[in-house]
Design a protein around this motif. Structure first.
Motif, PDB file in Angstrom:
ATOM      1  N   ASP A 133      -6.450   0.249   6.695  1.00 34.86           N
ATOM      2  CA  ASP A 133      -7.427  -0.833   5.842  1.00 34.86           C
ATOM      3  C   ASP A 133      -6.727  -2.185   5.904  1.00 34.86           C
ATOM      4  N   ALA A 134      -5.453  -1.967   5.174  1.00 37.05           N
ATOM      5  CA  ALA A 134      -4.665  -3.382   4.965  1.00 37.05           C
ATOM      6  C   ALA A 134      -4.430  -4.003   6.325  1.00 37.05           C
ATOM      7  N   VAL A 179       0.798  -1.311  -0.009  1.00 39.42           N
ATOM      8  CA  VAL A 179       0.290  -0.009  -0.011  1.00 39.42           C
ATOM      9  C   VAL A 179       0.934   1.240   0.137  1.00 39.42           C
ATOM     10  N   ASP A 226      -7.788  -5.353   7.679  1.00 41.34           N
ATOM     11  CA  ASP A 226      -8.079  -6.638   6.643  1.00 41.34           C
ATOM     12  C   ASP A 226      -7.238  -7.824   7.208  1.00 41.34           C
ATOM     13  N   GLU A 238      -4.971   4.079   4.024  1.00 42.84           N
ATOM     14  CA  GLU A 238      -4.628   2.692   3.250  1.00 42.84           C
ATOM     15  C   GLU A 238      -4.004   1.624   4.264  1.00 42.84           C
ATOM     16  N   GLU A 266      -0.206   5.981   3.056  1.00 45.08           N
ATOM     17  CA  GLU A 266      -1.409   6.828   3.384  1.00 45.08           C
ATOM     18  C   GLU A 266      -1.931   6.416   4.523  1.00 45.08           C
TER      19      GLU A 266
END
Lengths: 268, 268
Positions: A61-62, A52, A65, A58, A55
């Motif tokens: 999020d990663a 990613v 997940d 990002e 940011e």
């Protein structure tokens, strides 16, 4: 067999590479493959690699997940340095709703390095000691920014820098610690090369042996599929070392015999 | 400025690498960086690179996530061949709820290649012509499995093989077609090397210039941070070519002047 599957689940790992230079294609992601290979050879099952940008959203999020997918170990690489785009720890803290606080151990490591060179410790440099609450720093013997271990629910997160030799050093320190608590799962693989066979000729045989031995078998084309086919056959698996080694060897023997017997190379 | 941002959004791309050999660390993912760099230089904004195993659920998951994140272009690499673990097209079809059907154009491409070598077309080999309904195959000049273009809602999916020269050939064919409909967005970058400066010394200056010029500026450490620091400074951006080139050059000049003026190299 159930036990083996269970151990897979226990040691599921994911890797998150953080850096615009990787995502934009400017840098080849050798870090991710190094980490993946070291983890695989230690018996982890690496499930996914995600790259990613630098940011916050990002990175958050990663990470979330990976946790949601049930990774026991998440290794990040990149974004630990002093520059404005080094956002890994801040983003992880936000994702996990942990406070970012000055870690005294990390600060000592960083101070000592700058002091020995007579370089002042600026605000940007102190930033490298701001870790999510409860983190454990790992000394960086090849650079400045410490590695960071964060325990969160059933996952452990290891943050390493993006500079390869720094990442490698910190990863090894971590793995040495991990070895002490290591479950009895090992990774074992053998590979060999066959000439004159295309992937599609050997495919039915591989399919059959994968089922029979419950192993990972993969043909890697080395030559040109049509003119000059050459395949590297990789047979691999995880489990108790003696058992997995025996299974891989048995499978390899059966495969080699079948290739000779069916004269696959000439048929092609 | 708004226009530039808008164009970024329009051409957001993601890359999905499919293959156990990549995720396990056996193979360095040079394919992903090649694709990312080619897309970046064509003016795409590559947002994320994901590597997953040869498993249907993993591939489906990764694809649907990319679509959900709003990627206009999704390039996959790997899993198009004739072997049992080549599951890309089947998984994509399932993810998008499209039927998998024998594509006559793809079949012709595949047949012609085998026929010219006098090799029979087995069921496993025909599999390479089973494409999601509505797909467009792209001739593979370096191998057999065709590339595949799938349009789905606001996204376009390009599937390429995992063998590097085959992937590269198909990607170039695709990009040539794309060029015809290309928006006026270009990528431009310059880089230069400064010695005797560590990342943390130059960080405040970079932070300031990123804000002022709205460009991507990144320092890449080449030497050793403490003993022998050397940095490659990369300045890059997307936009209308003349405009972006002017902005990058202006930023670079200001940066070089600031380094000289502040004598940053000696201060370090």
């Amino acid at each position: 067999m159930n036990t083996a599957v269970y151990k897979f689940v226990e040691t599921k790992a994911e890797i998150i590479s953080i850096g615009n230079e990787v995502v934009s294609g400017r840098t080849v992601n050798t870090n991710a493959s190094h980490i993946a290979w070291r983890l695989t050879s230690m018996g982890f099952f690496v499930k996914r690699i995600v790259s990613v940008r630098d940011e916050e959203d990002e990175i958050k999020d990663a990470l979330l997940d990976s946790i949601r997918r049930g990774a026991s170990l998440i290794v990040t690489t990149g974004g630990l340095g002093p520059t404005y785009d080094d956002k890994t720890l801040e983003s992880i803290a936000k994702a996990l709703q942990l406070d970012l606080e000055l870690n005294e151990d990390a600060l000592k490591m960083i101070e000592a390095k700058y002091r020995s060179k007579g370089i002042p410790l600026t605000e940007d440099r102190r930033k490298m000691a701001l870790l999510p609450k409860g983190s454990i720093p790992i000394e960086n013997n090849e650079g400045i920014a410490p590695g960071v271990i964060i325990d969160y629910k059933d996952s452990q997160i290891l943050c390493t820098p993006g500079v390869p030799r720094e990442m490698e050093g910190i990863l090894e320190t971590f793995l040495k610690g991990y070895l002490k608590s290591r479950p009895e799962t090992s990774y074992y693989e053998e590979s060999f090369v066959v000439s004159g066979i295309g992937e599609s000729s050997i495919s039915p045989l591989i399919k059959e042996l994968v089922k029979k031995y419950n192993l990972y078998i993969k043909s890697h084309p080395k030559g040109k599929e049509l003119q000059d086919p050459e395949l590297e056959i990789q047979i691999a698996g995880n489990g108790q070392l003696d058992e997995i080694r025996r299974r891989v060897k048995e499978c390899r023997e059966e495969m080699e015999k079948a290739i000779l017997k069916n004269n696959l190379s000439k048929k092609y």
